[in-house]
Design a protein around this motif. Structure first.
Motif, PDB file in Angstrom:
ATOM      1  N   MET A 152      56.786  57.078  35.637  1.00  7.32           N
ATOM      2  CA  MET A 152      56.883  55.741  35.049  1.00  7.32           C
ATOM      3  C   MET A 152      58.069  54.934  35.570  1.00  7.32           C
ATOM      4  SD  MET A 152      58.509  55.912  31.237  1.00  7.32           S
ATOM      5  CE  MET A 152      58.631  54.137  31.282  1.00  7.32           C
ATOM      6  N   TRP A 153      58.944  55.623  36.297  1.00  7.66           N
ATOM      7  CA  TRP A 153      60.190  54.956  36.724  1.00  7.66           C
ATOM      8  C   TRP A 153      60.031  54.244  38.055  1.00  7.66           C
ATOM      9  CZ3 TRP A 153      63.047  54.734  32.659  1.00  7.66           C
ATOM     10  CH2 TRP A 153      63.031  55.788  31.737  1.00  7.66           C
ATOM     11  N   PRO A 154      60.950  53.330  38.382  1.00  6.67           N
ATOM     12  CA  PRO A 154      60.918  52.702  39.699  1.00  6.67           C
ATOM     13  C   PRO A 154      61.077  53.751  40.803  1.00  6.67           C
ATOM     14  CG  PRO A 154      62.498  51.593  38.248  1.00  6.67           C
ATOM     15  CD  PRO A 154      62.054  52.834  37.548  1.00  6.67           C
ATOM     16  N   ASP A 155      60.678  53.412  42.020  1.00  4.89           N
ATOM     17  CA  ASP A 155      60.798  54.340  43.145  1.00  4.89           C
ATOM     18  C   ASP A 155      62.223  54.878  43.252  1.00  4.89           C
ATOM     19  OD1 ASP A 155      58.218  54.002  43.792  1.00  4.89           O
ATOM     20  OD2 ASP A 155      58.566  52.680  45.530  1.00  4.89           O
ATOM     21  N   GLY A 156      62.325  56.160  43.461  1.00  2.89           N
ATOM     22  CA  GLY A 156      63.636  56.780  43.638  1.00  2.89           C
ATOM     23  C   GLY A 156      64.304  57.197  42.342  1.00  2.89           C
ATOM     24  N   ILE A 157      63.715  56.832  41.204  1.00  2.79           N
ATOM     25  CA  ILE A 157      64.305  57.215  39.907  1.00  2.79           C
ATOM     26  C   ILE A 157      63.513  58.378  39.309  1.00  2.79           C
ATOM     27  CG2 ILE A 157      64.818  56.470  37.542  1.00  2.79           C
ATOM     28  CD1 ILE A 157      66.636  55.189  39.648  1.00  2.79           C
ATOM     29  N   GLN A 158      64.251  59.399  38.896  1.00  2.00           N
ATOM     30  CA  GLN A 158      63.628  60.599  38.336  1.00  2.00           C
ATOM     31  C   GLN A 158      63.700  60.622  36.812  1.00  2.00           C
ATOM     32  OE1 GLN A 158      61.950  63.153  39.387  1.00  2.00           O
ATOM     33  NE2 GLN A 158      62.225  64.599  37.686  1.00  2.00           N
ATOM     34  N   CYS A 159      64.736  59.964  36.273  1.00  2.63           N
ATOM     35  CA  CYS A 159      65.007  60.143  34.838  1.00  2.63           C
ATOM     36  C   CYS A 159      65.890  58.998  34.348  1.00  2.63           C
ATOM     37  CB  CYS A 159      65.720  61.486  34.709  1.00  2.63           C
ATOM     38  SG  CYS A 159      66.697  61.817  33.284  1.00  2.63           S
ATOM     39  N   GLY A 160      65.659  58.568  33.114  1.00  3.72           N
ATOM     40  CA  GLY A 160      66.496  57.517  32.523  1.00  3.72           C
ATOM     41  C   GLY A 160      67.496  58.110  31.542  1.00  3.72           C
ATOM     42  N   VAL A 161      68.667  57.507  31.476  1.00  8.31           N
ATOM     43  CA  VAL A 161      69.704  57.974  30.538  1.00  8.31           C
ATOM     44  C   VAL A 161      70.358  56.770  29.864  1.00  8.31           C
ATOM     45  CG1 VAL A 161      71.882  59.234  30.264  1.00  8.31           C
ATOM     46  CG2 VAL A 161      70.229  59.989  31.978  1.00  8.31           C
ATOM     47  N   CYS A 162      70.437  56.799  28.545  1.00  9.48           N
ATOM     48  CA  CYS A 162      71.190  55.781  27.801  1.00  9.48           C
ATOM     49  C   CYS A 162      72.309  56.472  27.027  1.00  9.48           C
ATOM     50  CB  CYS A 162      70.297  55.056  26.792  1.00  9.48           C
ATOM     51  SG  CYS A 162      68.930  54.146  27.506  1.00  9.48           S
ATOM     52  N   PHE A 163      73.538  56.108  27.340  1.00  4.57           N
ATOM     53  CA  PHE A 163      74.677  56.559  26.530  1.00  4.57           C
ATOM     54  C   PHE A 163      74.885  55.488  25.449  1.00  4.57           C
ATOM     55  CE2 PHE A 163      75.592  58.634  30.642  1.00  4.57           C
ATOM     56  CZ  PHE A 163      75.815  59.934  30.214  1.00  4.57           C
ATOM     57  N   THR A 164      74.595  55.798  24.210  1.00  3.67           N
ATOM     58  CA  THR A 164      74.683  54.775  23.160  1.00  3.67           C
ATOM     59  C   THR A 164      75.726  55.168  22.105  1.00  3.67           C
ATOM     60  OG1 THR A 164      73.030  55.665  21.604  1.00  3.67           O
ATOM     61  CG2 THR A 164      72.203  54.387  23.484  1.00  3.67           C
ATOM     62  N   PHE A 165      76.262  54.141  21.456  1.00  8.93           N
ATOM     63  CA  PHE A 165      77.300  54.347  20.440  1.00  8.93           C
ATOM     64  C   PHE A 165      76.922  53.586  19.167  1.00  8.93           C
ATOM     65  CE2 PHE A 165      79.241  54.878  24.566  1.00  8.93           C
ATOM     66  CZ  PHE A 165      80.019  56.025  24.408  1.00  8.93           C
ATOM     67  N   ASP A 166      76.992  54.247  18.037  1.00  9.80           N
ATOM     68  CA  ASP A 166      76.795  53.583  16.748  1.00  9.80           C
ATOM     69  C   ASP A 166      78.187  53.331  16.153  1.00  9.80           C
ATOM     70  OD1 ASP A 166      74.174  54.097  17.331  1.00  9.80           O
ATOM     71  OD2 ASP A 166      73.753  55.267  15.526  1.00  9.80           O
ATOM     72  N   LEU A 167      78.623  52.076  16.247  1.00  7.91           N
ATOM     73  CA  LEU A 167      79.952  51.733  15.723  1.00  7.91           C
ATOM     74  C   LEU A 167      79.812  51.375  14.244  1.00  7.91           C
ATOM     75  CD1 LEU A 167      82.972  51.231  16.114  1.00  7.91           C
ATOM     76  CD2 LEU A 167      82.414  48.913  16.884  1.00  7.91           C
ATOM     77  N   ASP A 168      79.795  52.400  13.407  1.00  7.03           N
ATOM     78  CA  ASP A 168      79.574  52.204  11.970  1.00  7.03           C
ATOM     79  C   ASP A 168      80.849  51.823  11.241  1.00  7.03           C
ATOM     80  OD1 ASP A 168      76.852  53.029  12.167  1.00  7.03           O
ATOM     81  OD2 ASP A 168      77.521  55.118  12.209  1.00  7.03           O
ATOM     82  N   ALA A 169      81.985  52.200  11.796  1.00  7.29           N
ATOM     83  CA  ALA A 169      83.282  52.026  11.123  1.00  7.29           C
ATOM     84  C   ALA A 169      83.164  52.528   9.668  1.00  7.29           C
ATOM     85  CB  ALA A 169      83.748  50.588  11.227  1.00  7.29           C
ATOM     86  N   GLU A 170      83.739  51.807   8.724  1.00  6.36           N
ATOM     87  CA  GLU A 170      83.791  52.313   7.339  1.00  6.36           C
ATOM     88  C   GLU A 170      82.427  52.280   6.647  1.00  6.36           C
ATOM     89  OE1 GLU A 170      85.764  49.982   8.693  1.00  6.36           O
ATOM     90  OE2 GLU A 170      87.847  50.159   8.002  1.00  6.36           O
ATOM     91  N   THR A 171      81.442  51.547   7.221  1.00 12.05           N
ATOM     92  CA  THR A 171      80.140  51.467   6.527  1.00 12.05           C
ATOM     93  C   THR A 171      79.481  52.841   6.426  1.00 12.05           C
ATOM     94  OG1 THR A 171      78.812  51.003   8.525  1.00 12.05           O
ATOM     95  CG2 THR A 171      79.760  49.101   7.369  1.00 12.05           C
ATOM     96  N   MET A 172      79.766  53.727   7.367  1.00  7.63           N
ATOM     97  CA  MET A 172      79.174  55.070   7.312  1.00  7.63           C
ATOM     98  C   MET A 172      79.638  55.818   6.062  1.00  7.63           C
ATOM     99  SD  MET A 172      77.418  57.593   8.446  1.00  7.63           S
ATOM    100  CE  MET A 172      76.999  57.701  10.185  1.00  7.63           C
ATOM    101  N   GLN A 173      80.961  55.801   5.804  1.00  7.41           N
ATOM    102  CA  GLN A 173      81.485  56.536   4.653  1.00  7.41           C
ATOM    103  C   GLN A 173      80.969  55.937   3.338  1.00  7.41           C
ATOM    104  OE1 GLN A 173      83.291  56.149   7.525  1.00  7.41           O
ATOM    105  NE2 GLN A 173      83.194  58.344   7.875  1.00  7.41           N
ATOM    106  N   ILE A 174      80.811  54.623   3.300  1.00  9.46           N
ATOM    107  CA  ILE A 174      80.320  53.978   2.073  1.00  9.46           C
ATOM    108  C   ILE A 174      78.832  54.288   1.872  1.00  9.46           C
ATOM    109  CG2 ILE A 174      79.952  51.732   0.944  1.00  9.46           C
ATOM    110  CD1 ILE A 174      82.564  50.839   2.502  1.00  9.46           C
ATOM    111  N   ASP A 175      78.106  54.412   2.988  1.00  9.24           N
ATOM    112  CA  ASP A 175      76.700  54.803   2.906  1.00  9.24           C
ATOM    113  C   ASP A 175      76.586  56.247   2.410  1.00  9.24           C
ATOM    114  OD1 ASP A 175      73.962  54.955   3.171  1.00  9.24           O
ATOM    115  OD2 ASP A 175      73.963  55.072   5.351  1.00  9.24           O
ATOM    116  N   ILE A 176      77.434  57.138   2.905  1.00  3.91           N
ATOM    117  CA  ILE A 176      77.386  58.544   2.490  1.00  3.91           C
ATOM    118  C   ILE A 176      77.635  58.639   0.987  1.00  3.91           C
ATOM    119  CG2 ILE A 176      78.634  60.762   2.641  1.00  3.91           C
ATOM    120  CD1 ILE A 176      79.031  60.111   5.668  1.00  3.91           C
ATOM    121  N   ASP A 177      78.625  57.899   0.485  1.00  3.21           N
ATOM    122  CA  ASP A 177      78.934  57.902  -0.946  1.00  3.21           C
ATOM    123  C   ASP A 177      79.634  56.583  -1.296  1.00  3.21           C
ATOM    124  OD1 ASP A 177      79.765  58.251  -3.524  1.00  3.21           O
ATOM    125  OD2 ASP A 177      80.813  60.161  -3.171  1.00  3.21           O
TER     126      ASP A 177
END
Ligand code: ZN
Length: 264
Positions: free
Chosen positions: A1-26
């Motif tokens: 499915m990739w363009p010629d010469g490409i074997q694999c796709g990779v996305c390095f992603t970051f979820d910048l939740d900051a303090e909202t994560m802790q408030i979501d947890i409790d």
């Protein structure tokens, strides 16, 4: 499915939740400065270190940011945009749609996007808090003209949701740093994985997906992966990935727009 010469796709992603994560947890964590400080480490310390690593590695990433976290840390979000990375939706208060009505879920998605749009970027991607989608999520994203979702765990290739324009970039818990490194109440008994354990898990999964020519989406949280020792591991891992021939390391938007052009 990739363009010629490409074997694999990779996305390095970051979820910048900051303090909202802790408030979501409790929600009671709003009165616990130490718990909130764990979230604040992300924008305060980790983001400058991560931006510098991405710059050295010449990697463009996608940052999923709840609207509330962006309002609380606007300078940090500006620095991410300035460095050329993609901003994508992650709700407003980091609340899973499980507990929301359809109208409330729509409000979360569109309010979060409105906040990020104020940084002069176009927001076309969405990752739900904790990956959870509701039965309505995909049609809401369609109605709101999003391009992609990155929440589902049923494939190793991008795909188009049935009867929808939305492209899915599949994820998996094993490729999420929180699962291995995350720590704090209520899971005090949980072991914190070592870098070499995660290196082994991520390395094997990368090599497997590379072999079959799929897409690997890594989900990382600045407050978790951004510890100095772990960033050394991430640096080494990025080098390992980049050393493979035909790897396309791109933002989620780049990969999704390409996938949309080739998937019927
Ligand atoms: Zn999150």
């Amino acid at each position: 499915m990739w363009p010629d010469g490409i074997q694999c796709g990779v996305c390095f992603t970051f979820d910048l939740d900051a303090e909202t994560m802790q408030i979501d947890i409790d929600p009671a964590n709003i009165d616990r400065p130490t718990q909130l400080s764990q979230g604040r480490y992300g924008p305060r310390v980790a983001i400058p270190l991560i931006l510098s690593l991405l710059d050295e590695r010449n990697v463009k990433s996608t940052f999923f940011i709840p609207g509330k976290a962006a309002e609380d840390h606007p300078k940090v979000v500006e620095s991410i945009v300035l460095a050329g990375h993609e901003l994508a939706g992650h709700g407003y208060t980091h609340t899973s749609p499980e507990s929301l009505t359809k109208a409330e879920e729509e409000e979360q998605i569109s309010r979060g996007r409105t906040v990020l749009s104020q940084f002069n970027v176009e927001v076309v991607g969405y990752r739900s808090p904790s990956y959870e989608l509701s039965a309505d999520s995909v049609s809401l994203l369609d109605d709101l003209n999003f391009c992609y979702s990155t929440n589902m765990m049923d494939d190793i290739f991008p795909y188009r949701h049935p009867d929808s324009e939305i492209i899915e970039l599949p994820v998996q818990y094993l490729l999420d740093d929180w699962v291995h490194f995350g720590y704090g109440p209520p899971a005090w008994e949980k072991k914190i994985a070592t870098n070499s354990e995660v290196r082994e898990i991520w390395g094997a999964e990368f090599e497997g997906i590379y072999k079959v020519g799929g897409l690997i989406v890594l989900t990382m949280h600045p407050q978790v992966i951004g510890r100095p020792g772990r960033l050394q591991f991430l640096d080494e891992f990025m080098g390992f990935v980049a050393a493979h021939e035909g790897v396309w390391i791109g933002t989620c938007r780049e990969i999704a727009e390409y996938a949309k052009s080739v998937l019927s």
